[in-house]
Structure formats: structure tokens, C-alpha cells
Design an enzyme around this catalytic site. Structure first.
Site, PDB file in Angstrom:
ATOM      1  N   HIS A   9       0.819  -0.918   0.096  1.00 21.86           N
ATOM      2  CA  HIS A   9       0.120  -0.071   0.016  1.00 21.86           C
ATOM      3  C   HIS A   9       0.724   1.203   0.256  1.00 21.86           C
ATOM      4  CE1 HIS A   9       0.469  -0.791   4.037  1.00 21.86           C
ATOM      5  NE2 HIS A   9       0.429   0.399   4.378  1.00 21.86           N
ATOM      6  N   ASP A  21       5.908   4.261   5.153  1.00 20.88           N
ATOM      7  CA  ASP A  21       6.675   3.063   5.706  1.00 20.88           C
ATOM      8  C   ASP A  21       6.589   1.842   5.016  1.00 20.88           C
ATOM      9  OD1 ASP A  21       4.057   3.001   6.767  1.00 20.88           O
ATOM     10  OD2 ASP A  21       4.523   1.732   8.548  1.00 20.88           O
ATOM     11  N   HIS A  22       5.809   1.780   3.749  1.00 27.78           N
ATOM     12  CA  HIS A  22       5.695   0.711   3.250  1.00 27.78           C
ATOM     13  C   HIS A  22       6.300   0.754   1.627  1.00 27.78           C
ATOM     14  CE1 HIS A  22       3.516  -1.946   5.963  1.00 27.78           C
ATOM     15  NE2 HIS A  22       3.393  -0.750   6.595  1.00 27.78           N
ATOM     16  N   HIS A  75      -7.651  -1.429   5.607  1.00 24.45           N
ATOM     17  CA  HIS A  75      -6.541  -0.460   6.135  1.00 24.45           C
ATOM     18  C   HIS A  75      -6.389   0.934   5.499  1.00 24.45           C
ATOM     19  CE1 HIS A  75      -2.897   0.421   7.945  1.00 24.45           C
ATOM     20  NE2 HIS A  75      -2.113   0.591   6.855  1.00 24.45           N
ATOM     21  N   HIS A  92       1.460   3.786   2.082  1.00 18.75           N
ATOM     22  CA  HIS A  92       2.081   4.521   3.259  1.00 18.75           C
ATOM     23  C   HIS A  92       3.553   4.505   3.235  1.00 18.75           C
ATOM     24  CE1 HIS A  92      -1.838   4.129   6.166  1.00 18.75           C
ATOM     25  NE2 HIS A  92      -1.914   5.310   5.436  1.00 18.75           N
ATOM     26  N   GLU A 140       1.311  -8.575   9.937  1.00 15.15           N
ATOM     27  CA  GLU A 140       1.683  -7.372  10.882  1.00 15.15           C
ATOM     28  C   GLU A 140       1.216  -7.592  12.502  1.00 15.15           C
ATOM     29  OE1 GLU A 140      -0.817  -4.320  12.256  1.00 15.15           O
ATOM     30  OE2 GLU A 140      -1.996  -4.130  10.325  1.00 15.15           O
TER      31      GLU A 140
END
Length: 525
Positions: free
Chosen positions: A67, A71-72, A156, A69, A202
Site C-alpha cells: 500500500h 513506511d511501506h 486498511h 503509506h 503485521e
């Protein structure tokens, strides 16, 4: 055979998600994120651990992004345009549409406003996105002759997906971030039941079980209403995509019902673009949004206005959504410094905040002073309100997913170490599944499914797979034997069994005619 998992990020922490999995000689990088709490070398995964010679195109079969975000996906332009990876990159269509907006917004904040050294340029972002191969949900992609992948809806944020990967008989699922319960603008995660050697999940809320959604919404609305009714200002630090839309739908509906005229503001032009994509990608949203779309688009907010920087010190109450969500910099930090000294004002933190950010410090207690750097200290007199408005699943959701998929092994990532240990022990004790929680730069090796080739006739396979047999009695005087039957049937589908040694004849009628022998011939029906 083994599946090797090298955790380059989000190992016993939340930030810079990046897991490199090797399955039967195929190596896949799942996510390529940055850590929002660091500005030094710890910001990005240590890519040299994949290949000492940095020949990433040779050693990696593909990169999969779950996705948008940061941090990804935050390190992806750096990995492709600076480190030189040119292989296939897979993500969903919404992620491909929204990722460039997130990456460019971050670049502007860090470089143009804070004056940091540029890690990647806008041209890098655009060139990186050209390498992406978009995928649909449940579309099986044949990466090469041996490796196939498939995306599943994760909830999410818009476009988030879990990814299934299979090489030969070995199969696994990497969840990325997901939510097992629906909210106002997105549905719950959905995935097929499969035989898996490994599930990488996660564990952000590894030990948290949330209260009812409606209770949390009431608490949030009450805190906001009380603040503005007293003449205060409400700062809601949030990322421009995801929670912002969820909370805007909630506040817009409440403002309509209560007939409130206090302004609600969005700080970023990015959100205007984001809302446009949400309107275009209705099929990825919740069932309620899809059902009401023809009469009213849920993302057409009647009470939300654009905010200008000149309005920071304007008198009167208001509600302001400002990015980024963890108050790690940008406009939310600028507003926080101006509003924090007043007791009338409220800072409400609706999501998870990474260690090292201002948001995390606020959630860790009620500090009266926060050191921004060695020269700057912020006086904090405002109200601090923390709510579990996070798009991540809670511990019950994680356990439900693990139980549903029943993999042979589980690896936990994207969580805090003490809580991960508790969840790991629970998965092992309650479900009997071996569970691991590796730290960054550690490798976990697990055994994978291995099939051994064996040859047999098709008739034999059919007879073994069909439990409905007819048992025919044969007279001893009949000139039939197993050899003759085998030659007549052309294979091994017909077999002789002695009554006492055959487990399939327990249900036979015991009242056999005396003139027949106790030998039985089993013939496929």
C-alpha cells in the site's frame, strides 16, 4: 526445502517495512519503506544485505508493495533510481495512483521546507512509477515460469492488499497492514482459505482488543465538540489519505446532525487530489459507500474547507486536519508549536505514532515540555486526547486470520517487541503453530512443502480416490484370477482383497451364501 525470510525492516519495530523472502530459489522483496522516526542511515533498509555486489536485478525476482503509506513504499524511489533496481514491481491500481502523491508530498516537506539533503527527486519518483505493473484483486500474476502472485483486499487504506506467493508446492501470504473489521469508508480484509507454509503478518496491536467502533466514535465526537464549544481549536494530525477521509465522513455527518457552523479545515492541497481519487475508486470502498454513491458521494464533504497558513493565529474555534499524522514535521508540527501552549486547545491523536516522533511523546504521557531539538522547546499546556482510530487490526483480528489460514509457520513483523512476544506465545499455545518474531537484519528459515513425484496408472488413482466401491462375490470354481482381471482392465484398477485384511469391507453383509468363497473382488463402480 526451506523458505528463508530476511527482515530488513519492521522487525520488532514499526517502520521501514521490508521483508525479503526466498522460496525455492525465487527471491521476493515485500514492501520497501522508510522509517519516519530517523533521519540518518537507519531511515532506509540495509539493501546491501540482499547483495554485497549490489546486483539487485540478478538476485531479486520482483518487488511487491502492499500500500501507499511511506513506511511501506518510502524507500522505493531510492532503491530503483539510486540503487539501480530495474526489475518488476507490483502493486494495486489505487496504490499506483496515490503513491506518487504521498512520495512527492514527503519530498517537498523534507527538502523544500526543512532543507534536508535530497534522497530522491521528483523525476526519480516519476521514473520509479513507470516500472510498476499494476494488479487487480484476485488476479493471478505469473511473474516467471515458477513464481505466481495474487492480491487480496486488506482494508486498511484505499488500495491496500495482502499478497499470496507460490513457487512450486511452497506457498505463503504477506499481509502488509490490514483491518479485519469494516469502517465507514473501507471494507474488512478478505482472503481465500489456502494451504500455506508461511504467513507473515503485521502485529501493530498485538495485545490490544478494541472497544466497539461506535463507542470510540462517540468519545471522539464528544471531545471535539466540548473543545470547540469552549472556544478552543482542535488539531487532528493525520496523513492525507486514509484516516483523514474516515474522520471527515464522521465529523461531516455529525456537523450536519448537530447543525454546527464551526469551520472544519484541511491543511493540504494533497487531500483535494486524494479525495478525487477516492471518488474515482469507489469500488475499493465500503459496501455502504458503494450503495449510497448514486445519490451522494461520501467524499463530497459539505462542512470541510481548505486551510491557509495565514489562518493559524485567527481567533475563534475550529477543527484542523494537518499532515503528517505523527507530527514528525511538516504543517502539523508548525501548527502544534503555535496551539500547544493554550489550555483551551485540543490535540487528538487518532492513530499509531512511531517512536521518536512528537506524536509518540504525546501518547507516552502528558508532557509539559517537549524538546524539538537542542535549541527549541515547546510549551505543552493543551489537552491531549488519544483514540484507537487506527486502520490496523487488533489482536483478535490477527488471531482470527491466523486461525482461518492455519499456516504451518507464522512470522510477526511491524510491532513492538514485548507485545510481539506475548502474541507469539499465544499463537503457539492456542493454535499450535510455530511463531517467530525476528529483529531487523535477522533471517528465519522454515521448512516448506516438498512433493515427490510417483508414477501410477490413472485407473489406480481413480479407484483410490473413489470411496464408493461395489463388492462382488466370486465362486471358487470361477476361472478368474487377479492376473486375468488385470489384463482385461488394462491396469491396476481391479484388485483382490482377503476379507480379514481389507479395511473397506467392515460394512459388508455378513450373511454370505454358503456356496460363495470368502474371497472378494473389488471393482470400481
Amino acid at each position: 526445502m526451506t523458505i528463508d525470510c530476511l527482515v530488513l525492516g519492521a522487525g520488532q519495530e514499526v517502520g521501514k517495512s521490508c521483508v525479503v523472502v526466498t522460496i525455492n530459489g525465487k527471491r521476493i522483496m515485500f514492501d520497501c519503506g522508510m522509517h519516519m522516526g530517523y533521519l540518518d542511515h537507519r531511515r532506509y533498509p540495509d539493501f546491501s544485505r540482499i547483495s554485497a555486489s549490489r546486483d539487485y536485478n540478478t538476485v531479486l525476482s520482483c518487488v511487491i508493495i502492499t500500500h501507499f503509506h511511506l513506511d511501506h513504499i518510502g524507500a522505493l524511489p531510492y532503491f530503483t533510481e539510486v540503487c539501480g533496481y530495474n526489475g518488476p514491481i507490483y502493486m494495486t491500481y489505487p496504490t499506483l495512483a496515490l503513491a506518487p502523491l504521498m512520495l512527492e508530498d514527503y519530498r517537498k516537506v523534507m527538502v523544500d521546507r526543512r532543507g534536508e539533503a535530497e534522497q530522491f527527486s521528483n523525476d526519480h519518483i516519476m521514473e520509479c512509477m513507470k516500472k510498476v505493473i499494476p494488479v487487480d484483486l484476485k488476479q493471478t500474476i505469473q511473474v516467471d515460469e515458477d513464481l505466481q502472485i495474487r492480491a487480496y483486499y486488506a482494508g486498511h487504506v484505499l488500495g491496500a492488499a495482502m499478497f499470496y506467493a507460490k513457487v512450486g508446492d511452497a506457498a505463503m501470504v504477506y499481509t502488509g497492514d490490514y483491518n479485519m473489521t469494516p469502517d465507514r469508508h473501507l471494507g474488512a480484509a478478505q482472503i481465500d482459505r489456502m494451504q500455506l507454509d508461511l504467513l507473515i503478518t503485521e502485529s501493530t496491536y498485538a495485545t490490544t482488543i478494541r472497544d466497539s467502533k461506535y463507542g470510540r466514535e462517540r468519545e471522539f465526537l464528544k471531545a471535539v465538540h466540548n473543545c470547540v464549544a469552549s472556544g478552543g481549536k482542535v488539531l487532528i494530525p493525520t496523513f492525507a489519505l486514509g484516516r483523514a477521509q474516515e474522520l471527515c465522513i464522521l465529523l461531516d455527518d455529525y456537523w450536519e446532525r448537530m447543525n454546527l457552523r464551526i469551520p472544519i479545515y484541511f491543511s493540504a492541497g494533497l487531500t483535494v487530489q486524494a479525495n478525487m481519487y477516492y471518488k474515482m475508486l469507489i469500488s475499493w470502498t465500503s459496501q455502504k459507500v458503494k450503495e449510497t454513491y448514486t445519490t451522494r458521494n461520501a467524499f463530497d464533504f459539505k462542512n470541510v474547507q481548505k486551510f491557509d497558513r495565514s489562518m493559524i493565529d485567527a481567533p475563534g474555534p475550529c477543527v484542523l486536519f494537518a499532515t503528517p499524522g505523527m507530527i514528525s514535521g511538516g504543517f502539523s508540527l508548525e501548527v502544534f508549536k503555535r496551539w500547544a501552549p493554550s489550555k483551551l486547545n485540543l490535540i487528538t491523536l487518532p492513530g499509531y505514532c512511531v517512536a521518536g516522533t512528537i506524536g509518540h511523546k504525546l501518547m507516552s504521557g502528558k508532557p509539559t515540555k517537549i524538546d524539538l531539538d537542542k535549541d527549541t522547546q515547546i510549551d505543552v499546556q493543551c489537552q491531549i486526547h488519544q483514540l484507537a482510530f487506527s486502520p490496523h487490526t487488533d489482536s483478535k483480528g490477527i488471531m482470527d486470520l491466523v486461525k482461518f489460514l492455519s499456516p504451518k509457520h507464522v512470522i510477526l513483523v511491524h510491532g513492538e517487541k514485548p507485545k510481539m512476544v506475548t502474541l507469539k506465545e499465544r499463537i503457539h499455545s492456542e493454535l499450535g503453530i510455530p511463531c517467530h518474531d525476528p529483529a531487523n537484519n535477522e533471517t528465519v528459515s522454515i521448512s516448506s512443502t516438498l512433493s515427490i513425484k510417483a508414477e501410477s496408472s490413472s485407473m489406480f488413482i481413480q479407484s483410490c480416490s473413489t470411496p464408493n466401491f461395489k463388492f462382488l462375490k466370486r465362486n471358487l470354481n470361477d476361472k478368474i484370477n487377479s492376473k486375468e482381471l488385470s489384463s482385461k482392465e488394462g491396469g491396476t484398477s481391479s484388485m483382490f482383497f482377503r476379507r480379514r485384511s481389507n479395511p473397506h469391507v467392515k460394512h459388508l453383509n455378513r450373511n454370505l451364501d454358503e456356496k460363495f468363497d470368502s474371497s472378494l473382488v473389488v471393482v470400481q463402480s
